[in-house]
Design a protein around this motif. Structure first.
Motif, short mmCIF file in Angstrom:
data_model
loop_
_atom_site.label_atom_id
_atom_site.label_comp_id
_atom_site.label_asym_id
_atom_site.label_seq_id
_atom_site.Cartn_x
_atom_site.Cartn_y
_atom_site.Cartn_z
N PHE A 1 -0.27 -20.63 61.20
CA PHE A 1 -1.01 -19.66 60.95
C PHE A 1 -1.71 -18.99 62.12
CE2 PHE A 1 -5.31 -18.09 59.40
CZ PHE A 1 -4.83 -17.13 58.75
N LEU A 2 -2.54 -20.04 62.83
CA LEU A 2 -3.36 -19.75 64.19
C LEU A 2 -2.41 -19.02 64.95
CD1 LEU A 2 -5.93 -22.45 64.52
CD2 LEU A 2 -6.45 -20.42 63.55
N ALA A 3 -1.28 -19.35 65.32
CA ALA A 3 -0.49 -18.74 66.23
C ALA A 3 -0.14 -17.39 65.86
CB ALA A 3 0.78 -19.76 66.44
N ARG A 4 0.05 -17.22 64.68
CA ARG A 4 0.61 -15.86 64.03
C ARG A 4 -0.67 -15.05 64.25
NH1 ARG A 4 4.99 -13.66 64.54
NH2 ARG A 4 6.08 -15.23 63.31
N LEU A 5 -1.73 -15.67 63.72
CA LEU A 5 -3.11 -14.89 63.89
C LEU A 5 -3.30 -14.15 65.31
CD1 LEU A 5 -5.32 -14.00 62.08
CD2 LEU A 5 -6.52 -15.86 62.88
N ILE A 6 -2.86 -14.84 66.41
CA ILE A 6 -3.13 -14.69 67.79
C ILE A 6 -1.92 -13.41 67.77
CG2 ILE A 6 -2.66 -15.20 70.15
CD1 ILE A 6 -3.96 -17.83 69.48
N ASP A 7 -0.81 -13.64 67.46
CA ASP A 7 0.37 -12.54 67.47
C ASP A 7 0.08 -11.42 66.81
OD1 ASP A 7 1.66 -14.02 69.39
OD2 ASP A 7 2.67 -15.19 68.26
N THR A 8 -0.61 -11.46 65.58
CA THR A 8 -1.05 -10.40 64.94
C THR A 8 -2.01 -9.46 65.67
OG1 THR A 8 -0.23 -11.35 62.85
CG2 THR A 8 -1.86 -9.47 62.57
N GLY A 9 -2.90 -10.28 66.33
CA GLY A 9 -3.93 -9.55 67.31
C GLY A 9 -3.28 -8.67 68.10
N LEU A 10 -2.34 -9.09 68.84
CA LEU A 10 -1.46 -8.32 70.06
C LEU A 10 -0.94 -7.06 69.12
CD1 LEU A 10 0.23 -11.22 71.73
CD2 LEU A 10 -1.62 -9.66 72.63
N LEU A 11 -0.20 -7.35 67.92
CA LEU A 11 0.32 -6.05 67.02
C LEU A 11 -0.70 -5.00 66.76
CD1 LEU A 11 2.67 -5.07 65.66
CD2 LEU A 11 2.07 -6.52 63.57
N ILE A 12 -1.86 -5.63 66.39
CA ILE A 12 -3.14 -4.73 65.98
C ILE A 12 -3.47 -3.71 67.30
CG2 ILE A 12 -5.74 -4.49 65.47
CD1 ILE A 12 -4.95 -6.80 63.46
N VAL A 13 -3.39 -4.41 68.47
CA VAL A 13 -3.74 -3.66 69.71
C VAL A 13 -2.76 -2.73 69.90
CG1 VAL A 13 -3.96 -3.90 72.26
CG2 VAL A 13 -5.07 -5.54 70.75
N LEU A 14 -1.46 -3.19 69.72
CA LEU A 14 -0.24 -2.34 69.89
C LEU A 14 -0.23 -1.32 69.15
CD1 LEU A 14 2.47 -1.73 71.39
CD2 LEU A 14 3.59 -3.20 69.58
N ALA A 15 -0.63 -1.22 67.91
CA ALA A 15 -0.88 -0.38 66.70
C ALA A 15 -1.99 0.57 67.03
CB ALA A 15 -1.04 -0.97 65.46
N VAL A 16 -3.13 0.43 67.74
CA VAL A 16 -3.93 1.23 67.90
C VAL A 16 -3.65 2.22 69.23
CG1 VAL A 16 -6.44 1.10 69.08
CG2 VAL A 16 -5.77 -0.23 66.72
N VAL A 17 -3.03 1.42 70.16
CA VAL A 17 -2.66 2.18 71.26
C VAL A 17 -1.40 3.23 70.92
CG1 VAL A 17 -1.32 2.17 73.53
CG2 VAL A 17 -3.04 0.26 72.87
N VAL A 18 -0.31 2.90 70.12
CA VAL A 18 0.60 3.82 69.59
C VAL A 18 -0.02 5.11 68.62
CG1 VAL A 18 2.68 3.99 68.12
CG2 VAL A 18 2.51 2.11 69.90
N ASP A 19 -0.76 4.39 67.68
CA ASP A 19 -1.57 5.44 66.84
C ASP A 19 -2.37 6.46 67.75
OD1 ASP A 19 -0.16 4.55 64.62
OD2 ASP A 19 -1.89 3.32 64.04
N THR A 20 -3.12 5.98 68.28
CA THR A 20 -3.97 6.95 69.22
C THR A 20 -3.27 7.86 70.25
OG1 THR A 20 -5.69 5.36 69.39
CG2 THR A 20 -5.84 6.84 70.95
N ALA A 21 -2.11 7.39 70.73
CA ALA A 21 -1.34 8.27 71.47
C ALA A 21 -0.50 9.10 70.52
CB ALA A 21 -0.32 7.34 72.30
N MET A 22 -0.27 8.95 69.46
CA MET A 22 0.55 9.69 68.63
C MET A 22 -0.41 10.79 67.76
SD MET A 22 3.87 7.68 67.09
CE MET A 22 4.54 8.84 66.52
N HIS A 23 -1.62 10.29 67.37
CA HIS A 23 -2.39 11.21 66.63
C HIS A 23 -3.61 11.81 67.34
CE1 HIS A 23 0.06 9.65 63.30
NE2 HIS A 23 -0.38 8.12 63.51
N GLY A 24 -3.73 11.08 68.33
CA GLY A 24 -5.11 11.89 69.10
C GLY A 24 -6.37 11.00 68.54
N PRO A 25 -7.54 11.05 69.16
CA PRO A 25 -8.75 10.54 68.68
C PRO A 25 -9.17 11.01 67.09
CG PRO A 25 -9.18 12.19 70.59
CD PRO A 25 -7.73 12.00 70.11
#
Length: 164
Positions: A30-54
């Motif tokens: 669970f903790l390992a997946r939580l760390i990897d999910t944190g990376l996924l969230i950062v990736l999602a924020v970057v992609v969403d911001t790039a695609m949708h703007g601020p």
């Protein structure tokens, strides 16, 4: 039982033999997946911001495209890491790794199968199917006995073991 078969001959056999590495706990996973999910969230924020703007004026089409891109990138991250070393960054931090069920080795191509079953259903998150499958998938190891396998482990014929 031979040395090449540390977890038995079939997925539904008995407990691993005394000489094999111990299975990772549900908490470690669970903790390992939580760390990897944190990376996924950062990736999602970057992609969403790039695609949708601020201002975040997303259309359904743009959001679906963003979801496809995010989960595809996560699939590549997980597939590359697992196929090469059996560890994502989260698994490294928790000192666990994915191992082939048959011989305890690094998953190789099975790492890509495992990553596909875990990450790619997320593409369907817009219709909730991905989220429901993901929830069932990750909770599966809480009642799976004796190997604590999630559905992505069963599909790839892998287990998660401790490294240290």
């Amino acid at each position: 039982m031979s040395e090449k078969e540390p977890y038995g001959q079939d997925v539904y056999g008995t407990q691993p033999p005394a000489g094999g590495p111990p299975l990772a706990s549900v908490g470690q996973r669970f903790l390992a997946r939580l760390i990897d999910t944190g990376l996924l969230i950062v990736l999602a924020v970057v992609v969403d911001t790039a695609m949708h703007g601020p201002q975040w004026k997303a259309t359904i089409g743009k959001q679906m495209l963003a979801d496809i891109l995010i989960y595809s990138l996560y699939f590549v991250y997980e597939g590359l890491m697992l196929s090469r070393t059996g560890q994502t960054l989260g698994k490294m931090a928790l000192k666990i790794r994915v191992a082939n069920f048959s011989d305890g080795s690094v998953p190789g191509s099975a790492g890509w199968v495992r990553a596909a079953v875990f990450a790619l259903p997320g593409i369907l998150s817009a219709v909730c199917v991905g989220a429901l499958f993901w929830l069932l998938n990750v909770l599966w190891c809480t009642w799976d006995q004796p190997y604590r396998q999630c559905l992505h482990d069963k599909a790839a014929k892998t287990v998660v073991v401790r490294t240290g």
